[in-house]
Design an enzyme around this catalytic site. Structure first.
Site, mmCIF file in Angstrom:
data_model
loop_
_atom_site.group_PDB
_atom_site.id
_atom_site.type_symbol
_atom_site.label_atom_id
_atom_site.label_comp_id
_atom_site.label_asym_id
_atom_site.label_seq_id
_atom_site.Cartn_x
_atom_site.Cartn_y
_atom_site.Cartn_z
ATOM 1 N N ASP A 128 62.355 10.721 25.203
ATOM 2 C CA ASP A 128 62.964 9.544 25.955
ATOM 3 C C ASP A 128 61.815 8.961 27.694
ATOM 4 O O ASP A 128 62.278 7.999 27.980
ATOM 5 C CB ASP A 128 64.466 8.959 26.375
ATOM 6 C CG ASP A 128 64.606 7.092 25.917
ATOM 7 O OD1 ASP A 128 63.895 6.612 25.617
ATOM 8 O OD2 ASP A 128 65.570 7.127 27.300
ATOM 9 N N ASP A 166 62.298 8.257 18.196
ATOM 10 C CA ASP A 166 60.976 7.957 19.689
ATOM 11 C C ASP A 166 60.049 9.416 19.562
ATOM 12 O O ASP A 166 59.438 8.662 20.591
ATOM 13 C CB ASP A 166 61.524 8.143 20.023
ATOM 14 C CG ASP A 166 62.719 6.609 20.975
ATOM 15 O OD1 ASP A 166 61.738 5.695 20.021
ATOM 16 O OD2 ASP A 166 62.851 5.992 21.565
ATOM 17 N N ASP A 317 72.754 0.473 24.466
ATOM 18 C CA ASP A 317 71.258 1.011 24.446
ATOM 19 C C ASP A 317 71.047 1.577 25.510
ATOM 20 O O ASP A 317 70.158 2.211 25.801
ATOM 21 C CB ASP A 317 70.475 -0.572 24.403
ATOM 22 C CG ASP A 317 70.835 0.035 22.651
ATOM 23 O OD1 ASP A 317 70.467 0.263 22.018
ATOM 24 O OD2 ASP A 317 70.757 -1.922 22.971
#
Length: 342
Positions: A128, A166, A317
């Site tokens: 991330d 991701d 989130d």
């Protein structure tokens, strides 16, 4: 670009590894067609019909506990709204500390109920890019050891794995520094190979969403990551793009990677993506969203293997728009998602 982040369940305290499997089994997960309620959870959670939805419903998840709490407090209407979430199977995100025991606990509970565990692996090094869900394994060797633990926990029980949300997207968009790219491809390919060596495990490699860019940008990275060994890829994980747009994106990508099938995260896409506020954070706890199609393998499209709820509706989130840390349960947001769902 509209990126999805914050998929990780966060640093929430987890049940200890030894207790996890026992707790799930003691919870009285239903077997067969799953018609028996789980009285221990206090919410009467049952399994979905196996013929249309083979994935395991956790009778003791956050949503189920919220249903039980609302019932206890006499808030019957709120309880029934949250039941829309609690009654559906959602992804179980394997934590960094006890992968073997967690994977064993979830797959044993699912197996006892005659269902398939939906597991999400999100622990790639440099995860991330320093955003809300930053972290991951310390290095490549630590990640390989972690994957080995997951595989040992699954054994021959049925599992469907969503691999590293991701991870490829951030290689393509420049978020992950160049010096980590070669290692990441190697780790993903190794993870696919390890998991596919198991008897009853399906693997879907995450491949972004309909709003971030074009399939031409990610099909080669998918090949370099070993998509040929996997069962397919996943789209829209933790995001809000409509099922229609997600199917179009997935089909474009599929033609470039050997017509591989894909799964779509429909957990929160009922009202489509948020179009207001800071474009860089439209993905993060957007208001006015709704639950999407219920999980099912009956999609009426041969390229779409399943609609799945990879993101757990009601879990934050990240610390944006008043939300708690990424992955923490947010009852107020969960209730709004459910209430907005027709």
């Amino acid at each position: 670009m509209y990126l999805k982040r914050g998929a990780w369940r966060g640093a929430r305290a987890r049940t200890s590894a030894m207790l996890l499997g026992a707790a799930l089994l003691i919870a009285g997960c239903s077997s067969g067609d799953g018609d028996e309620p789980d009285d221990n959870a206090g919410a009467g959670i049952t399994q979905q019909p196996k013929g249309t939805d083979p994935f395991w419903v956790n009778p003791d998840g956050n949503a189920a506990q919220q249903v039980a709490d609302y019932i206890k407090d006499g808030k019957k209407e709120d309880a029934e709204e949250i039941r829309k979430i609690a009654q559906q199977p959602t992804g179980e995100w394997i934590g960094p500390e006890n992968p073997e025991d967690e994977a064993r606990g979830y797959t044993e509970a699912a197996d006892k109920a005659g269902r398939t565990a939906l597991l999400v692996l999100y622990n790639i090094p440099h995860r991330d890019c320093g955003q809300y869900s930053q972290g991951g394994a310390a290095d490549g060797n630590a990640y390989r050891t972690w994957i080995d633990g997951v595989a040992k926990g699954i054994e021959d029980r049925a599992a469907t794995v969503i691999l590293e949300p991701d991870a490829l997207l951030h290689l393509v968009d420049g978020c992950t520094p160049d010096e980590f790219h070669e290692e990441r491809y190697d780790l993903l390919k190794g993870a696919i190979g390890k998991l596919k060596s198991l008897k009853n495990t399906k693997v879907y490699v995450d491949a972004g969403n309909a709003g971030w860019g074009h399939p031409d940008q990610i099909f080669e990275p998918l090949k370099w990551a070993g998509i040929d060994q996997a069962d397919g890829f996943s789209v829209n994980v933790s995001n809000f793009y409509t099922t229609k747009d997600s199917i179009a994106y997935g089909k474009q990508l599929s033609t470039k990677v050997g017509n591989k099938p894909f799964v779509i995260d429909t957990s929160r896409n009922g009202n489509g993506p948020y179009a207001e506020g800071d474009p860089d954070e439209r993905w993060c706890n957007p208001p006015g969203r709704a639950l999407g199609e219920s999980p099912t393998t009956k999609t009426s499209d041969p390229l779409v293997d399943a609609y799945v709820w990879v993101k757990r509706p009601g879990e934050s989130d990240g610390e944006c728009k008043g939300g708690p840390k990424a992955g923490q349960w947010w009852a107020e947001y969960a209730l709004k998602l459910a209430q907005a769902t027709k």
